[in-house]
Write an enzyme that holds these catalytic residues in place. Structure first.
Site, PDB file in Angstrom:
ATOM      1  N   ASP A  30       0.819  -1.207   0.000  1.00  0.00           N
ATOM      2  CA  ASP A  30       0.000   0.000   0.000  1.00  0.00           C
ATOM      3  C   ASP A  30       0.859   1.266   0.000  1.00  0.00           C
ATOM      4  OD1 ASP A  30      -2.361   1.400   0.071  1.00  0.00           O
ATOM      5  OD2 ASP A  30      -3.072   0.557   1.955  1.00  0.00           O
ATOM      6  N   ASP A  31       0.495   2.223  -0.859  1.00  0.00           N
ATOM      7  CA  ASP A  31       1.127   3.556  -0.897  1.00  0.00           C
ATOM      8  C   ASP A  31       2.626   3.515  -1.178  1.00  0.00           C
ATOM      9  OD1 ASP A  31      -1.378   4.494  -0.274  1.00  0.00           O
ATOM     10  OD2 ASP A  31      -0.781   5.639   1.483  1.00  0.00           O
ATOM     11  N   CYS A  69      -6.643   4.133  -3.289  1.00  0.00           N
ATOM     12  CA  CYS A  69      -6.588   2.685  -3.071  1.00  0.00           C
ATOM     13  C   CYS A  69      -7.612   1.874  -3.857  1.00  0.00           C
ATOM     14  CB  CYS A  69      -6.740   2.375  -1.580  1.00  0.00           C
ATOM     15  SG  CYS A  69      -5.354   2.914  -0.567  1.00  0.00           S
ATOM     16  N   HIS A 123      -9.628  -3.120  -1.502  1.00  0.00           N
ATOM     17  CA  HIS A 123      -9.776  -2.126  -0.440  1.00  0.00           C
ATOM     18  C   HIS A 123     -10.641  -2.758   0.648  1.00  0.00           C
ATOM     19  CE1 HIS A 123      -9.760   1.779   1.416  1.00  0.00           C
ATOM     20  NE2 HIS A 123     -11.071   1.768   1.509  1.00  0.00           N
ATOM     21  N   ASP A 330       0.124   0.024  -4.942  1.00  0.00           N
ATOM     22  CA  ASP A 330      -1.169   0.342  -5.566  1.00  0.00           C
ATOM     23  C   ASP A 330      -1.212   1.719  -6.227  1.00  0.00           C
ATOM     24  OD1 ASP A 330      -1.203   1.630  -3.105  1.00  0.00           O
ATOM     25  OD2 ASP A 330      -3.214   0.961  -2.551  1.00  0.00           O
ATOM     26  N   HIS A 331      -0.291   2.595  -5.885  1.00  0.00           N
ATOM     27  CA  HIS A 331      -0.143   3.895  -6.553  1.00  0.00           C
ATOM     28  C   HIS A 331       1.117   4.542  -5.992  1.00  0.00           C
ATOM     29  CE1 HIS A 331      -1.868   5.036  -2.748  1.00  0.00           C
ATOM     30  NE2 HIS A 331      -2.999   4.435  -3.059  1.00  0.00           N
TER      31      HIS A 331
END
Length: 577
Positions: A30-31, A69, A123, A330-331
């Site tokens: 994540d992130d 997300c 998510h 995810d990004h």
């Protein structure tokens, strides 16, 4: 003669071995922006992701579908863009708009694979029943089984998990905007806990156990392992903070909006400001920003160590030679670039994320691919390399040609989207960002209309930090026109009506048997017979599940803010008459 007989007997065995299906290890972080050693980031401490990179291909220009997300995760799991899934926020399940969609893990399940996952893959709250052979496991102490016909029906089984990442979580904090629960601690913490006492460490421990069980079962598997750090708050054991020197972690090269852009293309750092102790002003003060960057890198190193445990277990179980490994963030994430923190923009640093794909015994292992690729490409790629039929209608393409030849030229640009609003540029807008090998063009088109209210254009060959918007320069008209051809049809961003909310059934809880379609007047009279209005404690007594969520609902229901929820407010869902 004897040799020919021996070879004749051996050939069927060799053929059977070669026909063994490949497993998939699907690692989500994540992130995670590409602040990783294998991406050339010198201050990174990521030995385990780097050794995974040595097994496969590093995609240097990989882009998420949207820098938040749920839309991003939905895109990689469905192979469809947000305009198709209608997921542009954290409140929508893709099966509202695409009830018959076959997801990536579901496709493998339908082809005989055991599909399972730990931690955050979808998510949280939007898990998908048809995708998984068994309930989803979370380190918080929940096993979530989602009804395969109705995604809103969740059955929760509790176990002893990791209750909080904070050493001393805050209870009863001040509510946030919209009645959301307060954050349980500050934006960062040098944790006194061990790896395993934190959520991602617990995920790694469980993943090691699961890989042993999957090996023993002898069935091909699609195994998702989701890690949350470096998502806020930046909580990691002290040893990972000690791996980094805050003074040597570089700050952003450019800290203001690009020349020639209005404020709506950015945001006000609201996610960060929600954590207690974060300074209220923007830009974030330098000293605090330096500590945040220190914490972000500490969390990356912490997660890297957990990934190392999973890779070690894969090797120990003898599964590495039959397993495709995919690692993705995810990004991206802004660490002060353009004065911004977290994601939620169409800038390069928010849309670009790590993507590594390692095939067993690859002849191109350790190489990099410079062509732009998208997260919607992952679904067709995994189906292709594992010998499954690639479903029709997916938005992406198989990256197998790049896995075989990482130097192959760009086949298509990468597209990211982000919804915004600007009174000065047409009201509700959908920003379509088209990334070619050299250019990023972002077209802010009015929702459900052809009008384009604003355009951004950045030359990444000469301006990699996106400091100047070139869209108004007449010499770039042809570039803009070539990028604009890749916009989706007008009206594709139309948002249909959403369906219901998740109904959790928890073993032994008062929420068991909850019927989301029960009329609210009947529900009130059943839960609170004879009571004209409720205090918070009376309301909570009739509610099951998460108490913090129930408290947030009470605040929202209390439409006149008198400290009570009346029967009429309950029935009207808190709307003022």
């Amino acid at each position: 003669m004897r040799l020919s007989i021996f070879l004749a007997a051996l050939c069927p065995l060799l053929s059977a071995f070669s026909a063994q299906p490949l497993n998939v290890l699907f690692i989500a972080v994540d992130d995670l922006r590409p602040d990783i050693g294998c991406y050339g980031v010198k201050h990174a401490k990521t030995p385990n992701i780097d050794r995974l990179a040595a097994r496969g291909i590093v995609f240097d220009k990989a882009y998420c579908a949207q820098a938040v997300c749920s839309p991003s995760r939905t895109a990689i799991l469905t192979g469809l863009r947000p305009d198709t899934t209608k997921v542009w926020d954290l409140d929508t399940h893709f099966r509202d708009a695409q009830p018959n969609c076959v997801t990536l893990p579901q496709h493998f399940r339908q082809n005989g694979y055991h599909t399972s996952a730990l931690g955050k893959i979808e998510h949280h709250g939007f898990e998908d029943g048809p995708s998984w052979t068994e309930p989803r496991w979370f380190p918080s102490g929940e096993m979530v089984k989602v009804d395969e016909q109705d995604w809103t029906k969740h059955t929760i089984t509790r176990f002893e998990g990791v209750p909080s990442e904070f050493a001393n979580p805050i209870e009863g904090g001040e509510k946030r905007k919209g009645g959301k629960s307060a954050k349980k601690g500050p934006a960062y913490e040098v944790s006194p806990k061990s790896d395993e006492q934190l959520p991602d460490g617990a995920v790694a421990v469980e993943a090691v156990k699961r890989l042993a069980a999957l090996k023993a079962a002898g069935k091909p598997f699609f195994f998702g392992v989701g890690f949350v750090k470096p998502h806020l708050p930046f909580v990691a054991p002290k040893k990972y903070w000690d791996m980094h020197d805050a003074e040597t972690i570089p700050g952003p090269a450019f800290v203001t909006y690009p020349e020639g852009t209005p404020d709506f293309v950015g945001h006000t750092n609201g996610e960060l400001h929600a954590y207690p102790g974060t300074p209220n002003e923007n830009p974030i003060p330098d000293a605090f920003a330096k500590t945040l960057r220190h914490g972000y890198n500490a969390c990356i190193s912490y997660t890297d160590a957990q990934i190392g445990k999973v890779l070690d277990a894969l090797d120990k179980e003898g599964l590495a030679d039959r397993t495709v490994i995919v690692l993705w963030g995810d990004h991206g994430w802004q660490l002060g670039e353009h004065g911004l923190w977290h994601k939620h923009t169409n800038f390069e640093v928010a849309a670009r994320a790590p993507l590594l794909i390692a095939l067993p015994k690859s002849a191109t292992a350790g190489k990099h691919c410079a062509a732009p690729v998208e997260f919607v490409d992952v679904y067709p790629t995994l189906a292709d390399v594992c010998g499954l039929k690639v479903p029709q209608g997916l938005a992406g393409m198989s990256l197998k040609p790049y896995l075989e030849n990482p130097d192959a030229p760009m086949q298509k640009p990468a597209i990211s989207v982000y919804p915004k609003s600007s009174k000065d540029h047409g009201g509700a807008l959908m920003g379509y960002s088209v990334r070619s090998e050299r250019w990023r063009g972002t077209f802010w088109r009015k929702r459900n209309a052809a009008d384009i209210g604003f355009i951004e254009l950045y030359d990444h060959q000469n301006d990699p930090y996106e400091t100047v918007n070139l869209a108004t320069k007449p010499e770039h008209a042809d570039v803009i026109a070539s990028l604009q051809k890749h916009l989706p049809p007008v009206g594709s961003d139309f948002a249909p009506k959403k369906s219901g909310k998740v109904a959790k059934a928890v073993g032994g809880s008062k929420s068991k048997g909850y019927d989301p379609n029960e009329p609210r007047d009947k529900r009130y009279d059943r839960l609170y017979p004879g009571k004209p209005k409720l205090t918070e404690s009376e309301y909570l007594a009739g509610q099951g599940g998460d108490k913090a969520e129930a408290k947030a609902r009470f605040v929202k229901l209390d439409g006149d803010k008198d400290g009570f929820v009346s029967r009429d407010e309950f029935i009207g869902s808190g709307k003022k008459k």
